[in-house]
Scaffold this motif. Sequence first.
Motif, PDB file in Angstrom:
ATOM      1  N   UNK A  44       0.826  -1.206   0.000  1.00 21.16           N
ATOM      2  CA  UNK A  44       0.000   0.000   0.000  1.00 21.16           C
ATOM      3  C   UNK A  44       0.860   1.255   0.000  1.00 21.16           C
ATOM      4  N   UNK A  45       1.837   1.318   0.878  1.00 15.78           N
ATOM      5  CA  UNK A  45       2.635   2.536   0.991  1.00 15.78           C
ATOM      6  C   UNK A  45       3.628   2.674  -0.160  1.00 15.78           C
ATOM      7  N   UNK A  46       4.037   1.555  -0.762  1.00  8.67           N
ATOM      8  CA  UNK A  46       4.949   1.630  -1.898  1.00  8.67           C
ATOM      9  C   UNK A  46       4.309   2.362  -3.071  1.00  8.67           C
ATOM     10  N   UNK A  47       3.062   2.029  -3.414  1.00  7.32           N
ATOM     11  CA  UNK A  47       2.445   2.712  -4.552  1.00  7.32           C
ATOM     12  C   UNK A  47       1.867   4.064  -4.157  1.00  7.32           C
ATOM     13  N   UNK A  48       1.424   4.199  -2.893  1.00  9.66           N
ATOM     14  CA  UNK A  48       0.865   5.487  -2.465  1.00  9.66           C
ATOM     15  C   UNK A  48       1.925   6.581  -2.493  1.00  9.66           C
ATOM     16  N   UNK A  49       3.149   6.220  -2.216  1.00  7.16           N
ATOM     17  CA  UNK A  49       4.226   7.197  -2.156  1.00  7.16           C
ATOM     18  C   UNK A  49       5.074   7.248  -3.423  1.00  7.16           C
ATOM     19  N   UNK A  50       4.710   6.464  -4.429  1.00  9.84           N
ATOM     20  CA  UNK A  50       5.459   6.458  -5.684  1.00  9.84           C
ATOM     21  C   UNK A  50       5.227   7.752  -6.453  1.00  9.84           C
ATOM     22  N   UNK A  51       6.120   8.049  -7.384  1.00 11.37           N
ATOM     23  CA  UNK A  51       6.039   9.309  -8.109  1.00 11.37           C
ATOM     24  C   UNK A  51       5.234   9.265  -9.387  1.00 11.37           C
ATOM     25  N   UNK A  52       4.614   8.135  -9.711  1.00 12.96           N
ATOM     26  CA  UNK A  52       3.862   8.054 -10.961  1.00 12.96           C
ATOM     27  C   UNK A  52       2.408   8.483 -10.754  1.00 12.96           C
ATOM     28  N   UNK A  53       1.761   8.835 -11.861  1.00 14.36           N
ATOM     29  CA  UNK A  53       0.366   9.281 -11.825  1.00 14.36           C
ATOM     30  C   UNK A  53      -0.588   8.093 -11.780  1.00 14.36           C
ATOM     31  N   UNK A  54      -1.735   8.308 -11.129  1.00 12.99           N
ATOM     32  CA  UNK A  54      -2.758   7.272 -11.007  1.00 12.99           C
ATOM     33  C   UNK A  54      -4.138   7.887 -11.234  1.00 12.99           C
ATOM     34  N   UNK A  55      -5.115   7.008 -11.443  1.00 10.39           N
ATOM     35  CA  UNK A  55      -6.479   7.435 -11.710  1.00 10.39           C
ATOM     36  C   UNK A  55      -7.456   6.507 -10.986  1.00 10.39           C
ATOM     37  N   UNK A  56      -8.703   6.914 -10.925  1.00  9.28           N
ATOM     38  CA  UNK A  56      -9.837   6.112 -10.462  1.00  9.28           C
ATOM     39  C   UNK A  56      -9.551   5.387  -9.134  1.00  9.28           C
ATOM     40  N   UNK A  57      -9.793   4.069  -9.055  1.00 12.32           N
ATOM     41  CA  UNK A  57      -9.682   3.374  -7.770  1.00 12.32           C
ATOM     42  C   UNK A  57      -8.277   3.459  -7.190  1.00 12.32           C
ATOM     43  N   UNK A  58      -7.264   3.418  -8.051  1.00 10.35           N
ATOM     44  CA  UNK A  58      -5.890   3.518  -7.553  1.00 10.35           C
ATOM     45  C   UNK A  58      -5.632   4.865  -6.881  1.00 10.35           C
ATOM     46  N   UNK A  59      -6.057   5.945  -7.532  1.00  9.36           N
ATOM     47  CA  UNK A  59      -5.809   7.259  -6.944  1.00  9.36           C
ATOM     48  C   UNK A  59      -6.668   7.476  -5.699  1.00  9.36           C
ATOM     49  N   UNK A  60      -7.905   6.995  -5.732  1.00  6.38           N
ATOM     50  CA  UNK A  60      -8.757   7.107  -4.541  1.00  6.38           C
ATOM     51  C   UNK A  60      -8.129   6.357  -3.367  1.00  6.38           C
ATOM     52  N   UNK A  61      -7.554   5.180  -3.643  1.00  8.63           N
ATOM     53  CA  UNK A  61      -6.892   4.408  -2.592  1.00  8.63           C
ATOM     54  C   UNK A  61      -5.610   5.098  -2.130  1.00  8.63           C
ATOM     55  N   UNK A  62      -4.861   5.660  -3.075  1.00 14.85           N
ATOM     56  CA  UNK A  62      -3.649   6.396  -2.691  1.00 14.85           C
ATOM     57  C   UNK A  62      -3.992   7.518  -1.722  1.00 14.85           C
ATOM     58  N   UNK A  63      -5.014   8.299  -2.064  1.00 12.42           N
ATOM     59  CA  UNK A  63      -5.436   9.386  -1.180  1.00 12.42           C
ATOM     60  C   UNK A  63      -5.843   8.831   0.193  1.00 12.42           C
ATOM     61  N   UNK A  64      -6.623   7.758   0.188  1.00 13.88           N
ATOM     62  CA  UNK A  64      -7.061   7.173   1.457  1.00 13.88           C
ATOM     63  C   UNK A  64      -5.872   6.777   2.325  1.00 13.88           C
ATOM     64  N   UNK A  65      -4.912   6.104   1.732  1.00 15.67           N
ATOM     65  CA  UNK A  65      -3.747   5.628   2.481  1.00 15.67           C
ATOM     66  C   UNK A  65      -2.937   6.802   3.027  1.00 15.67           C
ATOM     67  N   UNK A  66      -2.714   7.818   2.210  1.00 12.38           N
ATOM     68  CA  UNK A  66      -1.953   8.984   2.653  1.00 12.38           C
ATOM     69  C   UNK A  66      -2.683   9.775   3.726  1.00 12.38           C
ATOM     70  N   UNK A  67      -3.986   9.523   3.857  1.00 16.47           N
ATOM     71  CA  UNK A  67      -4.785  10.241   4.851  1.00 16.47           C
ATOM     72  C   UNK A  67      -5.347   9.322   5.934  1.00 16.47           C
TER      73      UNK A  67
END
Length: 521
Positions: free
Chosen positions: A120-143
């Motif tokens: 979870x933290x590996x992709x949430x903190x990665x420098x690449x762009x994401x969309x839809x469920x991936x980006x929503x999950x990234x935001x959730x994890x970072x918050x």
Amino acid sequence: MPLLSKLTIYLFLLSGFSTFAQKKRMPLANQTIRLTTDALKDKIKGGWAGQTIGVTFGGPTEFRYNGTFIQDYQPIVWYDGYLKKTMLANPDLYDDTYMDLTFVEVLDRVGLDAPVDSFAHAFAQAGYNLWHANQAARYNILNGINPPLSGHWRNNPHADDIDFQIEADFSGLMAPGMPNAAILIGDKIGHIMNYGDGWYGGVYVGAMYSLAFTSTDIPSVVSQALGAIPPQSQFYQCIADVIAWHKKYPADWKQTWMEIQKKWSEDIGCPEGTFAALDIDAKLNAAYIVLGLLYGEGDFRKTLDIATRAGQDSDCNPSSAGGILGTMLGYRKIPAFFKMGFSSIEDMPFKHTSMSLNKVYTISYKHALEMIKRNGGQVDDQGVTIRRVPLKMVRFEQSFTGLFPVAKTPFSQGSGKTEFSFDFTGTGFSLRGVAAKKRTDLPEATLEADVYIDDIKQETVRLPTSFLTRRYDLCWKYELPNKKHLVRIVVKTPNPDYELRTWDYVVYSDKPAELPTDKRK
């Protein structure tokens, strides 16, 4: 016939299909299959290569043909040097690949028993762009919303989207002939960003990859893998329909496409896809993967062509189909036409990763050997012996239960306003929008806003202006009482250089919208 009776009969028939598939096609416990070292390596390379070729092939048409297919007269470009040109000019195209590689890197660094937080933290903190469920999950994890809640539909309006489906390839490629093992790895990772049908997409694709190591019978692989999905799920029913329509219209993929469109093109979760032609739902796009595989009949070009021409996510679907077929064929049997210039990209790391194709071939092979030994198989100098066991069905999950989208209302607000409000009648809503800088030369910032429903504060949301860490949807709430509600958003940190912009909101109810009636009668 009463609706309940029809549903009962339908589920019975589907269950019978699953039982038949498992009895007639599933390997029995303690059966084994032998692969030479060379064959195993060739199939792993074929899977990664097929995936990369497929996403490049379909890239130019991604979400440009929504609710329609691409006509035969429209050429799809391919030439020597095209792979390298695309990798350099459009690295964001490969989101399905660089997410895969992130998970492979974690498994290699932490081990096959890596905890879900590592992924979870590996992709949430990665420098690449994401969309839809991936980006929503990234935001959730970072918050602070961690897996599996980060992918649950109450916290992620994109829970049924395609995301895990397009990045589950690695799980099958590291579990040759062992679909249960692939699914087990995909369980914790898939629930980082998805739930229900969104998770089933990755379960299904991972299982097909795994089975492709030990079978060249495409209809068998497609049907066998479906045995992992609960028959009462919409995902199962959709793919079972595609299999049945292929048998009914064996020479006409467009007729089956029409049947898919008529029955399965409705999206209820993704706020961007409801009341729109765009459909990033996992089951619909999985249907297009299966469409390409079944009607492609083992021909690599034909498979990519059909999976692409079906439209919607037309780079990810040929990527999955190409990867599964590439695994089945092995790299050597992928046509030379599609391997033009391939060697020139094999040492190129994908964007914001340290992983190249040559590197992942080696790591996936190492992981495959470990998985074979863990699951009762044997490894020697000449090859591997894989222990095959019956495929297990995963648990039943369903997203957005009892929710029916009934309206989508334009709601364009901005220009420095610090408070917005709208009312609706229903059981839920989802509001789209973005926090934005008023000038491009400004640094990134984070706005904070309080969300009220019926004058009761629901949450304080952080809204970064950064594309990398943005909240994909501004706010949402489901499972409210079915009545009129007032939503109010108040910016807590107003700044004249930044603003909150809104676009539209979807309204949900506890039953489908009714057609208007003529009250004059």
